[in-house]
Write a protein that holds these residues in place. Structure first.
Motif, PDB file in Angstrom:
ATOM      1  N   ARG A 136       0.853  -1.183  -0.144  1.00  0.00           N
ATOM      2  CA  ARG A 136       0.119   0.048   0.066  1.00  0.00           C
ATOM      3  C   ARG A 136       0.967   1.039  -0.086  1.00  0.00           C
ATOM      4  O   ARG A 136       2.031   1.299   0.618  1.00  0.00           O
ATOM      5  N   SER A 159      -4.920   4.852   5.639  1.00  0.00           N
ATOM      6  CA  SER A 159      -6.214   4.575   5.257  1.00  0.00           C
ATOM      7  C   SER A 159      -6.652   3.263   5.958  1.00  0.00           C
ATOM      8  O   SER A 159      -7.727   3.105   6.684  1.00  0.00           O
ATOM      9  N   GLU A 199     -10.155   2.610   7.716  1.00  0.00           N
ATOM     10  CA  GLU A 199     -11.018   1.508   7.440  1.00  0.00           C
ATOM     11  C   GLU A 199     -11.430   0.818   8.262  1.00  0.00           C
ATOM     12  O   GLU A 199     -12.621   0.229   8.838  1.00  0.00           O
ATOM     13  N   THR A 257     -14.386   4.920   9.089  1.00  0.00           N
ATOM     14  CA  THR A 257     -14.331   6.039   8.451  1.00  0.00           C
ATOM     15  C   THR A 257     -15.216   6.164   7.034  1.00  0.00           C
ATOM     16  O   THR A 257     -14.470   5.305   6.175  1.00  0.00           O
ATOM     17  N   PRO A 258     -16.261   6.658   6.871  1.00  0.00           N
ATOM     18  CA  PRO A 258     -16.808   6.594   5.492  1.00  0.00           C
ATOM     19  C   PRO A 258     -15.607   6.996   4.273  1.00  0.00           C
ATOM     20  O   PRO A 258     -14.825   7.914   4.584  1.00  0.00           O
ATOM     21  N   ARG A 259     -15.838   6.239   3.228  1.00  0.00           N
ATOM     22  CA  ARG A 259     -14.870   6.493   2.057  1.00  0.00           C
ATOM     23  C   ARG A 259     -14.519   7.740   1.720  1.00  0.00           C
ATOM     24  O   ARG A 259     -13.777   8.263   1.538  1.00  0.00           O
ATOM     25  N   ALA A 260     -15.814   8.792   1.509  1.00  0.00           N
ATOM     26  CA  ALA A 260     -15.573  10.183   1.364  1.00  0.00           C
ATOM     27  C   ALA A 260     -14.798  10.979   2.399  1.00  0.00           C
ATOM     28  O   ALA A 260     -14.041  11.700   1.958  1.00  0.00           O
ATOM     29  N   GLU A 261     -14.597  10.619   3.337  1.00  0.00           N
ATOM     30  CA  GLU A 261     -14.079  11.174   4.581  1.00  0.00           C
ATOM     31  C   GLU A 261     -12.586  11.044   4.731  1.00  0.00           C
ATOM     32  O   GLU A 261     -11.680  11.891   4.970  1.00  0.00           O
ATOM     33  N   ARG A 262     -12.214   9.825   3.844  1.00  0.00           N
ATOM     34  CA  ARG A 262     -10.809   9.473   4.251  1.00  0.00           C
ATOM     35  C   ARG A 262      -9.689  10.296   3.598  1.00  0.00           C
ATOM     36  O   ARG A 262      -8.893  10.687   4.337  1.00  0.00           O
ATOM     37  N   ALA A 263      -9.908  10.628   2.242  1.00  0.00           N
ATOM     38  CA  ALA A 263      -8.796  11.298   1.670  1.00  0.00           C
ATOM     39  C   ALA A 263      -8.420  12.425   2.338  1.00  0.00           C
ATOM     40  O   ALA A 263      -7.351  12.796   2.568  1.00  0.00           O
ATOM     41  N   GLN A 316     -11.237  -9.183   7.469  1.00  0.00           N
ATOM     42  CA  GLN A 316     -10.475  -7.906   6.818  1.00  0.00           C
ATOM     43  C   GLN A 316      -9.155  -8.325   7.010  1.00  0.00           C
ATOM     44  O   GLN A 316      -8.250  -7.880   6.172  1.00  0.00           O
ATOM     45  N   LYS A 369      -7.298  -7.766   3.769  1.00  0.00           N
ATOM     46  CA  LYS A 369      -6.277  -6.535   3.583  1.00  0.00           C
ATOM     47  C   LYS A 369      -4.818  -6.835   4.023  1.00  0.00           C
ATOM     48  O   LYS A 369      -3.962  -6.028   3.517  1.00  0.00           O
TER      49      LYS A 369
END
Lengths: 261, 255
Positions: free
Chosen positions: A98, A105, A109, A113-119, B163, B167
């Protein structure tokens, strides 16, 4: 100058009579230790004194054979999400497949945390540890210091109440180590996290710590406790030249020397 | 630029090889009954594709190979993950695997014929049995070799079992799994041809065998060329997939 003064007297982590033995070999004996909220406590000692073992017990990765550790009043039965662990071997603790962003991330994960907030969170965390332009790099493309910063960023993503640091800077060169000491202190000051910091570097222990605990080996037990009342923020030159720093250094060196005998 | 030169050089080697083959055939250094020149082999290939059923045979072999390989891959990776991620499973199942593994897959063909008859199911069983080993063993190894520190990271982050597999364990084992897939594909191709020869299933194996029996060496060579090309394309496809999936293994500027 003590940071924990706002809620002084309240222990976040409490070791009570912690024993650990493997078969018939005693590793730790009757460790009693309280770490206050917001305090930075360093564990030092000769090799084989069980300082890393004590930290692993505090993280919940290892169960003691006697006694117990309480976190915020509740017994520790396993790792907690609000206790982040910074491993010494950053190369093994990062996911090599990664990127830097992906490694941070992972922690997001894990907490969902919602995907949209991660960045946005990832960008902020990487900036905080001084890696703002390295989001797309893989660990293999980063220096040791950068990899350790990345691991710290991942730990901060957990929004930890406590950081458990196991010789985090031991594998780094002297210059990088000092930079990271200062960055770590800066981060801890802004987050107010409590820190248990294991190191074999006595000066490092005095430099970063509010308190330094020295362990005696065979079996590991507490041999000395030094309160570090050096002014904060600490400074690589001024603090290390402070007569009080030198006095503490002498005391600690003499303790370790006698402990090794 | 350098890469292009290398590619040109390797093409030149291939062209040189074909030229030598042509010369050997033209001067009849080997009887033309056994060795047709590349010109005749190519003509037979084109003729077979256009006027005969060579294309069907090729499709048959591809189907046998891919079906067997797919079954072996899925079974191998799933079983390998189960065995590799548990120390107890490794200890219990290991010896049995070591007994089964060295069995030549062609040795189980009579058994497979007894069970399935001369059917595509027989071929599927034999190919899957033969091709599962590289997949299974490399997956077991990949899962067993996951850095223990990463499991501690997973515990610290409270990752669920699923996971951890998705992952951490699976991506960590991926290089091993891909190596197994590559080996498995080769084995699947070999066994597809063997099964077609023995059981008379529609495929290049049967085509090559019949061509040899009737001394139609250009047809035989056409089949062999197709088999070679098939193996080459398969390896190339996996190569591309591997490069995509394992970018992280090729650092552009290592420290």
């Amino acid at each position: 100058m003590n940071k924990g003064s706002c809620r002084a007297g309240e222990a976040l982590i409490r070791f009570s009579k912690v024993d650990l033995s493997f078969s018939d070999r005693k590793i730790l004996e009757a460790i009693d230790l309280e770490i206050m909220r917001g305090e930075i406590v360093c564990l030092v000692g000769p090799s084989g004194c069980g300082k890393t073992t004590a930290l692993r017990i505090a993280t919940g990765l290892l169960a003691p054979t006697g006694g117990g550790v309480a976190f915020d009043g509740a017994p520790i039965l396993g790792p907690r999400r609000d206790v982040a662990i910074v491993f010494q071997d950053y190369g093994k603790a990062l996911l090599p497949w990664r990127t830097a962003a992906g490694n941070v991330s992972l922690a997001l994960e894990a907490v969902g945390t919602p995907r949209a907030e991660r960045a946005a969170r990832i960008d902020a965390l990487l900036a905080k540890v001084g890696l703002p332009h390295h989001a797309d790099k893989y660990p293999s493309q980063m220096s040791g210091g950068m990899q350790q910063r990345l691991q710290i960023a991942r730990c901060l993503a957990q929004e930890p109440a406590a950081l458990m640091m196991d010789e985090p800077f031991g594998a780094l060169d002297a210059m990088t180590r000092q930079e990271l000491q200062d960055e770590m202190l800066q981060i801890v000051r802004t987050t107010g996290a409590t820190v248990l910091f294991v190191t074999h570097d006595l000066e490092e222990a005095i430099y970063v710590g509010d308190r330094v605990i020295g362990l005696l080996p065979h079996p590991g037990r507490i041999g000395i406790e030094l309160k570090i009342d050096l002014p904060r923020p600490r400074d690589q030159i001024a603090t290390r030249e402070d007569p009080e720093f030198l006095r503490l250094r002498r005391e600690l060196y003499e303790f370790i020397k006698s402990a090794e005998r | 630029m350098k890469a292009l030169l290398w590619r040109l050089a390797s093409l030149a080697v291939t062209a040189g090889f074909v030229a030598i083959w042509q010369i050997v055939a033209d001067f009849k250094l080997v009887s033309p009954v056994f060795l047709p020149g590349p010109d005749r082999a190519w003509a037979a290939l084109v003729h077979g594709m256009v006027a005969s059923n060579l294309a069907t045979k090729l499709a048959g072999t591809i189907e046998h190979m891919l079906e067997g390989w797919l079954v072996a891959s899925i079974a191998g990776v799933v079983l390998g993950a189960l065995i590799g991620s548990s120390r107890f499973m490794r200890a219990y199942v290991g010896p049995t695997l070591e007994f089964l593994r060295p069995l030549p897959a062609s040795a189980v063909i009579p058994l497979a014929i007894a069970i399935f008859g001369f059917s595509p199911a027989m071929a599927l069983g034999v190919i899957a049995f033969g091709a599962i080993w590289p997949m299974l063993l490399s997956t077991v190894h990949g899962f067993a070799a996951v850095e223990p520190r990463l499991y501690e990271v997973a515990r610290a982050l409270h990752l669920s079992r699923w996971q951890v597999i998705a992952k951490i364990a699976l991506p960590s084992a991926l290089p091993d799994i891909l190596a197994g897939l590559r080996l498995g594909l080769t084995v699947a191709l070999i066994l597809a041809v063997v099964c077609e020869m023995i059981a008379g299933l529609d495929g290049l194996g049967q085509w090559v065998l019949l061509a040899a029996r009737y001394f139609r060496s250009p047809d035989l060579f056409a089949g062999v060329i197709l088999l070679g090309a098939l193996g080459f394309v398969g390896a190339l496809a996996l190569d591309i997939a591997e490069r995509r999936l394992l970018v992280w293994r090729a650092p552009t500027n290592s420290p």
